[in-house]
Design a protein around this motif. Structure first.
Motif, PDB file in Angstrom:
ATOM      1  N   TRP A 189       8.819  -5.272  14.712  1.00 19.75           N
ATOM      2  CA  TRP A 189       9.519  -4.487  15.944  1.00 19.75           C
ATOM      3  C   TRP A 189       9.601  -2.957  15.758  1.00 19.75           C
ATOM      4  O   TRP A 189       9.494  -2.175  16.533  1.00 19.75           O
ATOM      5  N   LEU A 190       9.608  -2.553  14.493  1.00 20.11           N
ATOM      6  CA  LEU A 190       9.754  -1.311  14.187  1.00 20.11           C
ATOM      7  C   LEU A 190       8.263  -0.698  13.973  1.00 20.11           C
ATOM      8  O   LEU A 190       8.019   0.733  13.806  1.00 20.11           O
ATOM      9  N   CYS A 191       7.276  -1.600  13.445  1.00 19.86           N
ATOM     10  CA  CYS A 191       5.864  -0.662  13.209  1.00 19.86           C
ATOM     11  C   CYS A 191       4.967  -1.334  14.246  1.00 19.86           C
ATOM     12  O   CYS A 191       4.162  -0.581  14.571  1.00 19.86           O
ATOM     13  N   ALA A 192       4.875  -2.720  14.411  1.00 13.04           N
ATOM     14  CA  ALA A 192       3.683  -3.210  15.041  1.00 13.04           C
ATOM     15  C   ALA A 192       3.922  -3.037  16.644  1.00 13.04           C
ATOM     16  O   ALA A 192       2.909  -2.689  17.304  1.00 13.04           O
ATOM     17  N   ARG A 193       5.136  -3.364  17.091  1.00 12.66           N
ATOM     18  CA  ARG A 193       5.022  -3.400  18.557  1.00 12.66           C
ATOM     19  C   ARG A 193       5.095  -1.919  19.198  1.00 12.66           C
ATOM     20  O   ARG A 193       4.204  -1.482  20.084  1.00 12.66           O
ATOM     21  N   PRO A 194       5.547  -0.914  18.523  1.00  9.00           N
ATOM     22  CA  PRO A 194       5.307   0.575  19.033  1.00  9.00           C
ATOM     23  C   PRO A 194       4.040   0.887  19.278  1.00  9.00           C
ATOM     24  O   PRO A 194       3.392   1.942  19.719  1.00  9.00           O
ATOM     25  N   ILE A 195       2.992   0.420  18.473  1.00 10.14           N
ATOM     26  CA  ILE A 195       1.764   0.615  18.430  1.00 10.14           C
ATOM     27  C   ILE A 195       0.825  -0.352  19.067  1.00 10.14           C
ATOM     28  O   ILE A 195      -0.475  -0.568  18.970  1.00 10.14           O
ATOM     29  N   TRP A 196       1.386  -1.099  19.843  1.00  4.63           N
ATOM     30  CA  TRP A 196       0.769  -2.133  20.761  1.00  4.63           C
ATOM     31  C   TRP A 196       0.221  -3.203  19.965  1.00  4.63           C
ATOM     32  O   TRP A 196      -0.867  -3.505  19.884  1.00  4.63           O
ATOM     33  N   ASN A 197       0.670  -3.512  18.986  1.00  5.20           N
ATOM     34  CA  ASN A 197       0.281  -4.659  18.153  1.00  5.20           C
ATOM     35  C   ASN A 197       1.270  -5.686  17.852  1.00  5.20           C
ATOM     36  O   ASN A 197       2.319  -5.744  18.256  1.00  5.20           O
ATOM     37  N   HIS A 198       0.919  -6.772  17.138  1.00  8.42           N
ATOM     38  CA  HIS A 198       1.900  -8.046  17.167  1.00  8.42           C
ATOM     39  C   HIS A 198       1.574  -8.522  15.685  1.00  8.42           C
ATOM     40  O   HIS A 198       0.473  -9.211  15.334  1.00  8.42           O
ATOM     41  N   LEU A 199       2.638  -8.424  14.787  1.00  4.44           N
ATOM     42  CA  LEU A 199       2.616  -8.975  13.535  1.00  4.44           C
ATOM     43  C   LEU A 199       2.268 -10.405  13.426  1.00  4.44           C
ATOM     44  O   LEU A 199       1.335 -11.000  12.557  1.00  4.44           O
ATOM     45  N   GLY A 200       2.646 -11.329  14.206  1.00  2.00           N
ATOM     46  CA  GLY A 200       2.400 -12.753  14.272  1.00  2.00           C
ATOM     47  C   GLY A 200       0.990 -13.203  14.436  1.00  2.00           C
ATOM     48  O   GLY A 200       0.412 -14.031  13.937  1.00  2.00           O
ATOM     49  N   LYS A 201       0.305 -12.431  15.212  1.00  2.00           N
ATOM     50  CA  LYS A 201      -1.166 -12.466  15.603  1.00  2.00           C
ATOM     51  C   LYS A 201      -1.967 -11.693  14.304  1.00  2.00           C
ATOM     52  O   LYS A 201      -2.900 -12.252  14.312  1.00  2.00           O
ATOM     53  N   TYR A 202      -1.479 -10.849  14.000  1.00  2.00           N
ATOM     54  CA  TYR A 202      -2.520  -9.908  12.893  1.00  2.00           C
ATOM     55  C   TYR A 202      -2.324 -10.655  11.690  1.00  2.00           C
ATOM     56  O   TYR A 202      -3.416 -10.662  10.884  1.00  2.00           O
ATOM     57  N   ARG A 203      -1.236 -11.234  11.482  1.00  2.00           N
ATOM     58  CA  ARG A 203      -1.073 -12.075   9.725  1.00  2.00           C
ATOM     59  C   ARG A 203      -2.401 -12.851   9.708  1.00  2.00           C
ATOM     60  O   ARG A 203      -3.038 -12.685   8.727  1.00  2.00           O
ATOM     61  N   PRO A 204      -2.480 -14.051  10.554  1.00  2.00           N
ATOM     62  CA  PRO A 204      -3.550 -14.819  10.080  1.00  2.00           C
ATOM     63  C   PRO A 204      -5.155 -14.259  10.380  1.00  2.00           C
ATOM     64  O   PRO A 204      -5.812 -14.660   9.741  1.00  2.00           O
ATOM     65  N   TYR A 205      -5.055 -13.328  11.182  1.00  2.00           N
ATOM     66  CA  TYR A 205      -6.394 -12.681  11.524  1.00  2.00           C
ATOM     67  C   TYR A 205      -6.740 -11.919  10.256  1.00  2.00           C
ATOM     68  O   TYR A 205      -7.910 -11.919   9.708  1.00  2.00           O
ATOM     69  N   HIS A 206      -6.039 -11.202   9.553  1.00  2.00           N
ATOM     70  CA  HIS A 206      -6.132 -10.468   8.433  1.00  2.00           C
ATOM     71  C   HIS A 206      -6.001 -11.174   7.104  1.00  2.00           C
ATOM     72  O   HIS A 206      -7.108 -10.683   6.394  1.00  2.00           O
ATOM     73  N   LEU A 207      -5.304 -12.255   7.347  1.00  2.00           N
ATOM     74  CA  LEU A 207      -5.721 -13.155   5.980  1.00  2.00           C
ATOM     75  C   LEU A 207      -6.863 -13.767   6.212  1.00  2.00           C
ATOM     76  O   LEU A 207      -7.657 -13.873   4.628  1.00  2.00           O
ATOM     77  N   LYS A 208      -7.615 -14.042   7.100  1.00  2.00           N
ATOM     78  CA  LYS A 208      -8.930 -14.505   7.103  1.00  2.00           C
ATOM     79  C   LYS A 208      -9.995 -13.468   6.456  1.00  2.00           C
ATOM     80  O   LYS A 208     -10.996 -13.682   5.873  1.00  2.00           O
ATOM     81  N   HIS A 209      -9.659 -12.213   6.917  1.00  2.00           N
ATOM     82  CA  HIS A 209     -10.490 -11.006   6.488  1.00  2.00           C
ATOM     83  C   HIS A 209     -10.445 -11.023   4.912  1.00  2.00           C
ATOM     84  O   HIS A 209     -11.483 -10.663   4.261  1.00  2.00           O
ATOM     85  N   HIS A 210      -9.292 -11.246   4.419  1.00  2.00           N
ATOM     86  CA  HIS A 210      -9.250 -11.162   2.704  1.00  2.00           C
ATOM     87  C   HIS A 210      -9.925 -12.560   2.172  1.00  2.00           C
ATOM     88  O   HIS A 210     -10.522 -12.477   1.178  1.00  2.00           O
TER      89      HIS A 210
END
Length: 333
Positions: free
Chosen positions: A100-121
């Motif tokens: 809520w303090l970092c992702a949503r203000p820049i039109w992002n979503h931590l719950g969606k970003y986390r699995p996406y980014h972990l696949k990148h790793h």
């Protein structure tokens, strides 16, 4: 065949334990200081608007635009760290507060970003890497790179990004942070279903941005919200591009973070714009993603002392490396 180097080959058990210690205090300071800098930038523009001539106000606005865009990237990196549960020691703070303090203000979503980014790793630089499209076309010509930078600064990239986010929230595109667009067939979904998707997925962005606008309105300077939007669609995409280039572009398609990832040297300008909270230590991050940002510089020092990583290039040097040099042919006799 040489054995793959592991973390235990590079660090002692005690060093690993020390390096991976997350801190709620450090996480809180990182988030709070980021928003404090944004607030100061807004305040400076508000003061200059009231007391300085137009030409001086234009300079302050340009400076604030760059600062705010850099802190928007910082919010994205804070979200990135929370995706690895390394920003805070407390799991709830990584998952909910940062969302809520970092992702949503820049039109992002931590719950969606986390699995996406972990696949990148898990698949860095491989065909399955979801971020491969950001860097696979490098190196490129100087003219091509300049066109990309101009699209970023003109707002064309930012507007395209906003349109993509809208279509993702409508669930007409698969969620992504790169330019590899994958449509979702509309099928027999009605317009009302798409609207409900948009409300559900965009609610957090709308609410947090309404709060930002409301605070600026209460301060007597609602027009300052335009700076937030303008920063998001102009310098912000440029900073994201340069950061992505530095991290993985032009490197080996290997399974080792020592060769498929790049650490970059960052001065104070780079840290303000493209390398907030030590994100430039990217080899270190890919070697051990659980290391919080405040320990990455120490981790880099240890690796340098053990000759495990080279002297990092600057961001300017990386950009020069990723530009194809024009060939010159000798005239025939």
């Amino acid at each position: 065949m040489n054995r793959k180097i592991t973390i235990k080959d590079l660090f002692t058990k005690e060093e690993i334990t020390s390096l991976t210690q997350a801190s709620d205090l450090h996480g809180t300071w990182a988030v709070a200081s980021t928003w404090a800098v944004i607030a100061i930038a807004f305040a400076l523009v508000g003061l200059s608007w009231d007391y300085l001539p137009w030409w001086a106000n234009a300079i302050v606005c340009l400076f604030a635009l760059i600062v705010i865009a850099g802190r928007q990237l910082c919010l994205a990196i804070l979200m990135h760290d929370a995706a690895h549960y390394s920003l805070f020691k407390t799991k709830w703070l990584n998952t909910h507060l940062t969302d809520w303090l970092c992702a949503r203000p820049i039109w992002n979503h931590l719950g969606k970003y986390r699995p996406y980014h972990l696949k990148h790793h898990a698949k860095t630089s491989q065909v399955e890497d979801p971020d491969l499209g950001l860097v696979s076309h490098f190196p490129i010509s100087r003219r091509s790179l300049l066109r990309k930078f101009l699209r970023d600064l003109s707002g064309l990239t930012g507007i395209k990004f906003l349109l993509g986010r809208l279509l993702m929230d409508l669930e007409l595109l698969e969620w992504s942070v790169n330019n590899d667009i994958k449509p979702i067939p509309k099928g027999n979904r009605s317009v009302w279903v798409l609207i409900k998707n948009l409300i559900k997925n965009s609610f957090g962005m709308v609410l947090t941005n309404f709060i930002i606008f409301g605070i600026l309105w209460l301060s007597g300077h609602p027009y300052l919200y335009a700076l937030w939007v303008l920063a998001y669609i102009t310098p912000f995409p440029l900073f994201i591009r340069i950061r992505s280039m530095a991290e993985h572009a032009g490197l080996e398609r290997s399974h080792s973070a020592l060769t498929n990832t790049r650490t970059t040297r960052a001065g104070w300008i780079a840290r303000a714009c493209v390398a907030p909270i030590h994100v430039n230590y990217h080899i270190e991050h890919h070697l051990m993603a659980s290391v919080p940002h405040q320990h990455l510089a120490r981790m880099h020092t240890l690796l340098r002392e053990r000759n495990a990583v080279p002297q990092p290039p600057s961001y300017i040097e990386v950009i020069q490396q990723l530009v194809i040099k024009p060939t010159t042919q000798k005239p025939k006799n």
